[in-house]
Design an enzyme around this catalytic site. Structure first.
Site, short mmCIF file in Angstrom:
data_model
loop_
_atom_site.label_atom_id
_atom_site.label_comp_id
_atom_site.label_asym_id
_atom_site.label_seq_id
_atom_site.Cartn_x
_atom_site.Cartn_y
_atom_site.Cartn_z
N TYR A 214 0.82 -1.21 0.00
CA TYR A 214 0.00 0.00 0.00
C TYR A 214 0.86 1.26 0.00
CZ TYR A 214 -3.57 3.34 1.44
OH TYR A 214 -4.42 4.41 1.51
N TRP B 263 1.02 5.62 -2.01
CA TRP B 263 0.69 6.47 -3.14
C TRP B 263 1.76 6.42 -4.23
CZ3 TRP B 263 -2.82 11.02 -3.55
CH2 TRP B 263 -3.92 10.90 -2.68
#
Length: 775
Positions: free
Chosen positions: A111, A113
């Protein structure tokens, strides 16, 4: 000689100025009316001391193999090795784990960005690679919207649909008379857009909204969450009590006959079941304004007056994403939709509800929902996946069971973690608990650009390029520009693209053709762009050829002819445009959720007391509620070591805001180094005194790189101000299992003695390889 090209980041598009092979400056994109300063952190960081220059392996792991001295992760020195040796080690370990334990034992949810580029998006690349190699244990949902992504499709529609359809700012400006914002509409969060933010909308949108005569009300503990325009009414309430306030508003609307019964009958199901609870018929407690005010720490008359104003105005009710990142985080979102339904303005221009104005830049943008190139990730043949915020539970309880979204599931036994493009030691709660869990896997591999805690806690670290060192395409939903992200400089040190790394690993594992499909990176960009051209036609858009786009540096998409109004077609004809809920309507009462039998998430919105809040017994020991919100100087932990982030720190540490009276009671002055603590951990921070903060509340943004006083020791003091050593690692409910970061009580005291030096941005110790004894 100076050269310029464009790049795209999650915080904006920029012109990259390069001189003599060095990035000297990032200049704002000419079409951005309100550029973010975060980009200024990037040039110096490219070659700063935190940069990972060569592959490195933890010393004990290199000498003794998988599982060696796992408790030394984060404390032990590294040995730099060649790319060939590092890739051989990773490939051999992937092969061993797959053969001995199966692909289910590899966690590669990874996980984070990462980059705004659509091809060199690290999480997409690692997923594609692992799928080519047989699959992996994945994650479900996000930390940002863990509760909402599971709840909202059951009661109205998916969060992706909500964000794509949110009423546009120009429509708000023309029609909205009252914006009631639970958790505010923070400008700092809207610096960011998932995939890019070429035009920043929010500041000017709010200014024009206020100038049009719309009244703005900020309900929450922080005045600055809607502090970008003048004349905002601030109603401070205790954290985690938004649902109670909404219930108090709803009770006033119902008892004063201010609800739209026709809309409720035509477009909703279950209001009668909910109204019995609201009036106290089901539990003996009417949820009136007085009841709500006592819970929230406000006054009843304020709630009553606001309810009447909302009924008399074209009203948009908005909730920040932070509200559902708390214990029982489903309830404020469900209740917000219910409140908007009672007002009967859903589907009208300037009315209804929003779940994200101010959360990200793209929400409410007057732009197409088209999102450009998408890298196919292949098919994951492993069915096992966990809710994203349950990673520590998974590692600590292999084979253990948990409930989620109506089912009972079991955790896999994870032997190997592969992480690319994120930092779990930033975004996960209760870091001390996580440090213990991180000792369970036998191998941890990380592709990373900088020596953050995730890299330091790994066994094998592979240096990855940044967005400025590779070609890519920047594009996002509801963003009007697609950016040709041309490589500005050569890779620093021995860094390689994630695609190059996984191409070599796939060759060693015999799946290179499946992973690469015979394309190099530029061929992939052309291929993905061509696929985007086809998808654009569904949005009535025509994209130029790739060569024309690449030569121009960007393309501008036309504004939509119609301003988005969320659920307007549904409102006009619910039969012709049904929702994807079981009833086809807004579900104020969900028979499906009720059938699960969850006491922590019943079949309609309700006030459920959080595990920790200012009205609980725990507040006797820890009397301050910690808000660990998003930072203003960076995206999550990205570029915490950058100049913009460093300029915002206090004595080198993350700032913590206290009300002046709370500070005075503790002998704390502006700029003091303070110790923030509870039973889960402690960290140092720099005190800032802020009057626009509710008493009993402190605010410390996330994103400071974890910096343990004693690396590898569970419970040691964090020197730098990482709020997640303090936060609660608990699922929001059995329905959604989202993160509960905003449910955390702490206390603060002035730090005595000389504060320890900050080492968060230093690389680890490197040692030479030990030669085996001769003879």
């Amino acid at each position: 000689m100076k050269n310029r090209s464009l790049t795209s980041t999650h915080w904006g598009a920029y012109e990259v100025e390069v001189e003599d092979g060095r990035v000297t400056e990032l200049l704002p994109f000419a079409h951005d009316p309100d550029p973010s300063p975060i980009g200024n952190s990037m040039p110096a960081a490219l070659t700063g001391r935190s940069r990972i220059l060569r592959p490195a392996v933890r010393k004990s792991y290199l000498e003794r193999g998988p599982g060696a001295a796992r408790e030394a992760r984060g404390a032990e020195p590294f040995v730099e090795v060649s790319w060939s040796e590092a890739l051989d080690l990773v490939a051999a370990e992937l092969r061993r784990v797959r053969q001995s334990f199966g692909n289910e034992s590899i966690f590669a949810g990874s996980y984070g960005w990462s980059s705004a580029g659509r091809f060199h998006h690290a999480q997409s690349q690692v997923h594609r690679f692992m799928n080519a190699a047989g699959g992996y244990c994945a994650h479900l949902g996000t930390y940002s919207l863990g509760a909402a992504r599971t709840l909202m499709p059951r009661i109205v529609m998916s969060m992706d649909d909500i964000l794509a359809r949110t009423t546009a700012w120009p429509s708000m400006e023309k029609h909205c008379e009252l914006l009631v914002a639970f958790g505010g509409v923070p400008i700092k969060n809207a610096q960011i857009g998932v995939g890019g933010a070429s035009q920043h909308w929010l500041r000017h949108g709010l200014q024009r909204l206020a100038a049009s005569g719309c009244a703005l009300v900020n309900i929450g503990p922080l005045a600055e969450d809607l502090g970008s325009v003048d004349g905002v009414e601030w109603i401070p309430i205790r954290p985690n009590t938004d649902t109670a306030v909404m219930l108090g508003l709803a009770h006033t609307l119902l008892t004063e006959d201010l609800i739209d019964r026709a809309f409720l009958d035509r477009c909703c199901v279950g209001f009668d079941r909910f109204s019995g609870y609201l009036l106290g018929q089901s539990d003996g407690q009417a949820k009136d304004a007085g009841w709500a005010a006592q819970i929230a720490g406000t006054d009843a008359e304020t709630i009553v007056r606001l309810a009447r104003r909302m009924a008399a105005s074209r009203t948009m009710v908005n909730a920040s994403w932070s509200l559902q990142r708390a214990d029982h985080g489903e309830q404020p979102y469900w209740m917000l939709v219910t409140l908007a339904a009672m007002l009967g303005q859903i589907g009208l221009p300037g009315g209804g509800f929003g779940l994200g104005y101010g959360a990200i830049n793209n929400c409410g943008a007057h732009a197409s929902a088209f999102s450009g190139p998408v890298l196919p990730q292949g098919v994951n043949r492993v069915e096992k996946a966990i809710p994203v915020a349950r990673i520590t539970d998974m590692l600590l309880n292999p084979g253990g069971t948990y409930e989620f979204d109506g089912g009972t599931h079991s955790y896999p036994d994870i032997r190997l973690i592969y992480w690319a493009g994120g930092n779990p030691f930033h975004h996960h709660q209760d870091i001390n608990r996580m440090v213990g869990a991180w000792r369970r896997p036998e191998t941890i591999v990380v592709n990373e650009q900088y020596w953050n805690a995730n890299a330091k806690m790994a066994d094998i670290v592979l240096p990855a390029t940044t967005a400025l060192e590779r070609d890519d395409i920047g594009s996002a939903s509801r963003d009007r520009f697609m950016i040709a992200m041309k490589r500005a400089i050569d890779p620093v040190g021995e860094a390689r693209d994630d695609y190059a790394i996984f191409s070599e690993l796939s060759a060693r594992l015999g799946v290179e053709q499946v992973y690469t499909e015979g394309r190099d990176a530029m061929q992939w960009l052309r291929h993905l762009y061509a696929a985007a051209q086809e998808r654009a036609r569904a949005f009535q858009l025509t994209l130029p050829g790739f060569d024309e786009f690449w030569a121009a540096g960007f393309l501008e998409l036309p504004e939509p002819e119609k301003e988005a109004v969320m659920l307007d077609a549904f409102r006009a004809d619910p039969g012709a445009h049904p929702l994807k809920t079981p009833s086809g309507k807004i579900e104020i009462y969900s028979q499906t959720i009720a059938s699960f039998g969850y006491d922590d998430c019943p079949g309609h919105p309700a006030w459920l007391e959080p595990a920790e809040w200012l009205g609980s017994e725990a507040a006797g020991r820890y009397p301050l509620h910690l808000i660990s919100n998003q930072p203003v100087t960076k995206l999550h932990s990205q570029y915490d070591q950058g100049s913009v982030s460093l300029a915002g720190k206090v004595q080198g540490r993350e700032p913590i805001a206290l009300h002046p009276e709370d500070a005075l009671a503790r002998g704390i002055a502006e700029g003091d180094v303070v110790r923030v603590f509870n039973d889960r951990g402690a960290c140092l921070a720099g005190a800032r005194l802020v009057a626009g903060l509710m008493r009993g509340v402190v605010q410390m943004a996330t994103g400071a790189w974890y910096d343990p006083m004693e690396p590898g020791v569970i419970g040691t003091l964090d020197k730098h101000g990482n709020a997640n050593v303090l936060t609660l690692d608990k699922g929001t409910s059995r329905l959604t299992q989202g993160c509960s970061a905003h449910t955390a009580l702490v206390d603060v005291e002035r730090y005595r003695g000389v504060p320890p030096p900050i080492t968060a941005h230093d690389p680890p110790q490197f040692v030479p390889r030990e030669r085996p004894p001769s003879g």
